[in-house]
Design a protein around this motif. Structure first.
Motif, PDB file in Angstrom:
ATOM      1  N   GLU A   1      -7.850  -3.934  -2.835  1.00 32.80           N
ATOM      2  CA  GLU A   1      -6.555  -3.329  -2.546  1.00 32.80           C
ATOM      3  C   GLU A   1      -6.718  -1.845  -2.816  1.00 32.80           C
ATOM      4  O   GLU A   1      -7.031  -1.446  -3.933  1.00 32.80           O
ATOM      5  CB  GLU A   1      -5.462  -3.908  -3.437  1.00 32.80           C
ATOM      6  N   ILE A   2      -6.555  -1.048  -1.791  1.00 32.97           N
ATOM      7  CA  ILE A   2      -6.746   0.392  -1.916  1.00 32.97           C
ATOM      8  C   ILE A   2      -5.450   1.078  -1.514  1.00 32.97           C
ATOM      9  O   ILE A   2      -5.018   0.989  -0.364  1.00 32.97           O
ATOM     10  CB  ILE A   2      -7.915   0.872  -1.041  1.00 32.97           C
ATOM     11  N   ASP A   3      -4.829   1.730  -2.488  1.00 34.21           N
ATOM     12  CA  ASP A   3      -3.590   2.472  -2.250  1.00 34.21           C
ATOM     13  C   ASP A   3      -3.926   3.954  -2.165  1.00 34.21           C
ATOM     14  O   ASP A   3      -4.556   4.506  -3.058  1.00 34.21           O
ATOM     15  CB  ASP A   3      -2.578   2.239  -3.383  1.00 34.21           C
ATOM     16  N   VAL A   4      -3.495   4.583  -1.088  1.00 33.95           N
ATOM     17  CA  VAL A   4      -3.716   6.005  -0.912  1.00 33.95           C
ATOM     18  C   VAL A   4      -2.564   6.733  -1.599  1.00 33.95           C
ATOM     19  O   VAL A   4      -1.412   6.557  -1.246  1.00 33.95           O
ATOM     20  CB  VAL A   4      -3.795   6.371   0.577  1.00 33.95           C
ATOM     21  N   LEU A   5      -2.902   7.535  -2.586  1.00 31.60           N
ATOM     22  CA  LEU A   5      -1.898   8.230  -3.381  1.00 31.60           C
ATOM     23  C   LEU A   5      -1.598   9.626  -2.850  1.00 31.60           C
ATOM     24  O   LEU A   5      -0.558  10.195  -3.167  1.00 31.60           O
ATOM     25  CB  LEU A   5      -2.358   8.314  -4.832  1.00 31.60           C
ATOM     26  N   GLY A   6      -2.508  10.169  -2.106  1.00 31.31           N
ATOM     27  CA  GLY A   6      -2.342  11.504  -1.545  1.00 31.31           C
ATOM     28  C   GLY A   6      -3.535  11.843  -0.716  1.00 31.31           C
ATOM     29  O   GLY A   6      -4.439  11.021  -0.531  1.00 31.31           O
ATOM     30  N   PRO A   7      -3.606  13.065  -0.193  1.00 34.52           N
ATOM     31  CA  PRO A   7      -4.695  13.450   0.690  1.00 34.52           C
ATOM     32  C   PRO A   7      -6.089  13.344   0.053  1.00 34.52           C
ATOM     33  O   PRO A   7      -7.077  13.181   0.740  1.00 34.52           O
ATOM     34  CB  PRO A   7      -4.390  14.886   1.065  1.00 34.52           C
ATOM     35  N   ASP A   8      -6.143  13.443  -1.268  1.00 29.65           N
ATOM     36  CA  ASP A   8      -7.449  13.395  -1.932  1.00 29.65           C
ATOM     37  C   ASP A   8      -7.457  12.446  -3.122  1.00 29.65           C
ATOM     38  O   ASP A   8      -8.238  12.616  -4.055  1.00 29.65           O
ATOM     39  CB  ASP A   8      -7.876  14.797  -2.356  1.00 29.65           C
ATOM     40  N   ALA A   9      -6.626  11.399  -3.083  1.00 29.48           N
ATOM     41  CA  ALA A   9      -6.587  10.452  -4.197  1.00 29.48           C
ATOM     42  C   ALA A   9      -6.245   9.045  -3.698  1.00 29.48           C
ATOM     43  O   ALA A   9      -5.387   8.873  -2.835  1.00 29.48           O
ATOM     44  CB  ALA A   9      -5.540  10.890  -5.230  1.00 29.48           C
TER      45      ALA A   9
ATOM     46  N   ARG B   1       0.830  -1.170   0.000  1.00 28.38           N
ATOM     47  CA  ARG B   1       0.000   0.000   0.000  1.00 28.38           C
ATOM     48  C   ARG B   1       0.885   1.247   0.000  1.00 28.38           C
ATOM     49  O   ARG B   1       1.856   1.322   0.733  1.00 28.38           O
ATOM     50  CB  ARG B   1      -0.898  -0.013   1.219  1.00 28.38           C
ATOM     51  N   VAL B   2       0.480   2.205  -0.766  1.00 23.97           N
ATOM     52  CA  VAL B   2       1.234   3.448  -0.877  1.00 23.97           C
ATOM     53  C   VAL B   2       0.508   4.525  -0.068  1.00 23.97           C
ATOM     54  O   VAL B   2      -0.700   4.653  -0.140  1.00 23.97           O
ATOM     55  CB  VAL B   2       1.334   3.881  -2.364  1.00 23.97           C
ATOM     56  N   ASN B   3       1.246   5.282   0.681  1.00 18.73           N
ATOM     57  CA  ASN B   3       0.673   6.370   1.479  1.00 18.73           C
ATOM     58  C   ASN B   3       1.458   7.646   1.235  1.00 18.73           C
ATOM     59  O   ASN B   3       2.118   8.151   2.118  1.00 18.73           O
ATOM     60  CB  ASN B   3       0.702   6.025   2.976  1.00 18.73           C
ATOM     61  N   ARG B   4       1.405   8.162   0.050  1.00 16.71           N
ATOM     62  CA  ARG B   4       2.179   9.356  -0.299  1.00 16.71           C
ATOM     63  C   ARG B   4       1.582  10.595   0.344  1.00 16.71           C
ATOM     64  O   ARG B   4       0.488  11.012   0.003  1.00 16.71           O
ATOM     65  CB  ARG B   4       2.197   9.523  -1.818  1.00 16.71           C
ATOM     66  N   GLY B   5       2.312  11.175   1.284  1.00 14.57           N
ATOM     67  CA  GLY B   5       1.866  12.416   1.906  1.00 14.57           C
ATOM     68  C   GLY B   5       0.715  12.242   2.874  1.00 14.57           C
ATOM     69  O   GLY B   5       0.061  13.198   3.235  1.00 14.57           O
ATOM     70  N   VAL B   6       0.457  11.008   3.305  1.00  9.88           N
ATOM     71  CA  VAL B   6      -0.653  10.744   4.208  1.00  9.88           C
ATOM     72  C   VAL B   6      -0.137   9.851   5.328  1.00  9.88           C
ATOM     73  O   VAL B   6       0.548   8.865   5.074  1.00  9.88           O
ATOM     74  CB  VAL B   6      -1.808  10.038   3.458  1.00  9.88           C
ATOM     75  N   GLY B   7      -0.457  10.185   6.566  1.00  8.18           N
ATOM     76  CA  GLY B   7      -0.054   9.347   7.700  1.00  8.18           C
ATOM     77  C   GLY B   7      -0.786   8.023   7.688  1.00  8.18           C
ATOM     78  O   GLY B   7      -1.833   7.873   7.053  1.00  8.18           O
ATOM     79  N   ASP B   8      -0.248   7.043   8.390  1.00  8.41           N
ATOM     80  CA  ASP B   8      -0.852   5.713   8.426  1.00  8.41           C
ATOM     81  C   ASP B   8      -2.296   5.728   8.914  1.00  8.41           C
ATOM     82  O   ASP B   8      -3.146   5.031   8.380  1.00  8.41           O
ATOM     83  CB  ASP B   8      -0.020   4.766   9.299  1.00  8.41           C
ATOM     84  N   THR B   9      -2.578   6.542   9.940  1.00  8.79           N
ATOM     85  CA  THR B   9      -3.935   6.610  10.480  1.00  8.79           C
ATOM     86  C   THR B   9      -4.885   7.196   9.446  1.00  8.79           C
ATOM     87  O   THR B   9      -5.977   6.673   9.226  1.00  8.79           O
ATOM     88  CB  THR B   9      -3.968   7.457  11.772  1.00  8.79           C
ATOM     89  N   ASP B  10      -4.459   8.293   8.812  1.00  8.74           N
ATOM     90  CA  ASP B  10      -5.284   8.907   7.774  1.00  8.74           C
ATOM     91  C   ASP B  10      -5.473   7.956   6.603  1.00  8.74           C
ATOM     92  O   ASP B  10      -6.572   7.873   6.032  1.00  8.74           O
ATOM     93  CB  ASP B  10      -4.659  10.206   7.279  1.00  8.74           C
ATOM     94  N   ALA B  11      -4.433   7.231   6.211  1.00  4.59           N
ATOM     95  CA  ALA B  11      -4.528   6.295   5.095  1.00  4.59           C
ATOM     96  C   ALA B  11      -5.527   5.191   5.408  1.00  4.59           C
ATOM     97  O   ALA B  11      -6.309   4.791   4.539  1.00  4.59           O
ATOM     98  CB  ALA B  11      -3.157   5.708   4.775  1.00  4.59           C
ATOM     99  N   ALA B  12      -5.529   4.709   6.644  1.00  4.34           N
ATOM    100  CA  ALA B  12      -6.490   3.671   7.035  1.00  4.34           C
ATOM    101  C   ALA B  12      -7.918   4.205   6.930  1.00  4.34           C
ATOM    102  O   ALA B  12      -8.816   3.497   6.466  1.00  4.34           O
ATOM    103  CB  ALA B  12      -6.195   3.182   8.444  1.00  4.34           C
TER     104      ALA B  12
ATOM    105  N   VAL C   1      -8.941   6.634   4.911  1.00  4.12           N
ATOM    106  CA  VAL C   1      -9.240   6.773   3.487  1.00  4.12           C
ATOM    107  C   VAL C   1      -9.596   5.410   2.898  1.00  4.12           C
ATOM    108  O   VAL C   1     -10.573   5.273   2.160  1.00  4.12           O
ATOM    109  CB  VAL C   1      -8.068   7.418   2.717  1.00  4.12           C
ATOM    110  N   ARG C   2      -8.814   4.380   3.217  1.00  2.00           N
ATOM    111  CA  ARG C   2      -9.111   3.029   2.718  1.00  2.00           C
ATOM    112  C   ARG C   2     -10.510   2.578   3.146  1.00  2.00           C
ATOM    113  O   ARG C   2     -11.263   2.036   2.354  1.00  2.00           O
ATOM    114  CB  ARG C   2      -8.066   2.037   3.210  1.00  2.00           C
ATOM    115  N   ALA C   3     -10.834   2.819   4.400  1.00  2.00           N
ATOM    116  CA  ALA C   3     -12.154   2.434   4.911  1.00  2.00           C
ATOM    117  C   ALA C   3     -13.263   3.202   4.187  1.00  2.00           C
ATOM    118  O   ALA C   3     -14.300   2.621   3.833  1.00  2.00           O
ATOM    119  CB  ALA C   3     -12.230   2.666   6.414  1.00  2.00           C
ATOM    120  N   ALA C   4     -13.044   4.485   3.940  1.00  2.00           N
ATOM    121  CA  ALA C   4     -14.051   5.294   3.254  1.00  2.00           C
ATOM    122  C   ALA C   4     -14.248   4.829   1.812  1.00  2.00           C
ATOM    123  O   ALA C   4     -15.377   4.720   1.332  1.00  2.00           O
ATOM    124  CB  ALA C   4     -13.657   6.768   3.291  1.00  2.00           C
TER     125      ALA C   4
END
Length: 97
Positions: A85-93, A1-12, A14-17
């Motif tokens: 599989e949900i990769d967080v690419l940034g704060p809004d992607a 999983r990629v978390n570019r510019g997003v903390g682990d908690t925020d990425a989790a 985003v994945r849940a959303a």
């Protein structure tokens, strides 16, 4: 999983959303509710659907593509998502497979 510019908690979160949006879309599909199914598609020209016939751009065109599958008496099958599989690419992607 990629978390570019997003903390682990925020990425989790985003994945849940993202997973929740996909699951709600599947529930709307399975209920035969085209309006609810389309509610998650952005209403601008950049919204893109990728299907077996290629790219469809714009919410109205995407809706027109789906509409025949929601006609009374038409069998559209069951939609479900597994092994997301949900990769967080940034704060809004995010990128979901």
């Amino acid at each position: 999983r990629v978390n570019r510019g997003v903390g682990d908690t925020d990425a989790a979160a985003v994945r849940a959303a993202v997973a929740s949006v996909l699951q709600q879309g599947a529930a709307s599909w399975n209920a035969g509710d085209l309006d609810a199914f389309m509610a998650d598609y952005g209403d601008d020209a950049n919204t893109t659907y990728v299907g077996r016939r290629g790219l469809v751009r714009g919410r109205a065109a995407i809706r027109a593509t789906y509409a025949p599958r929601f006609a009374p008496g038409v069998s559209r099958g069951t939609l479900r998502f597994e092994e997301l599989e949900i990769d967080v690419l940034g704060p809004d992607a995010a990128f979901a497979i």
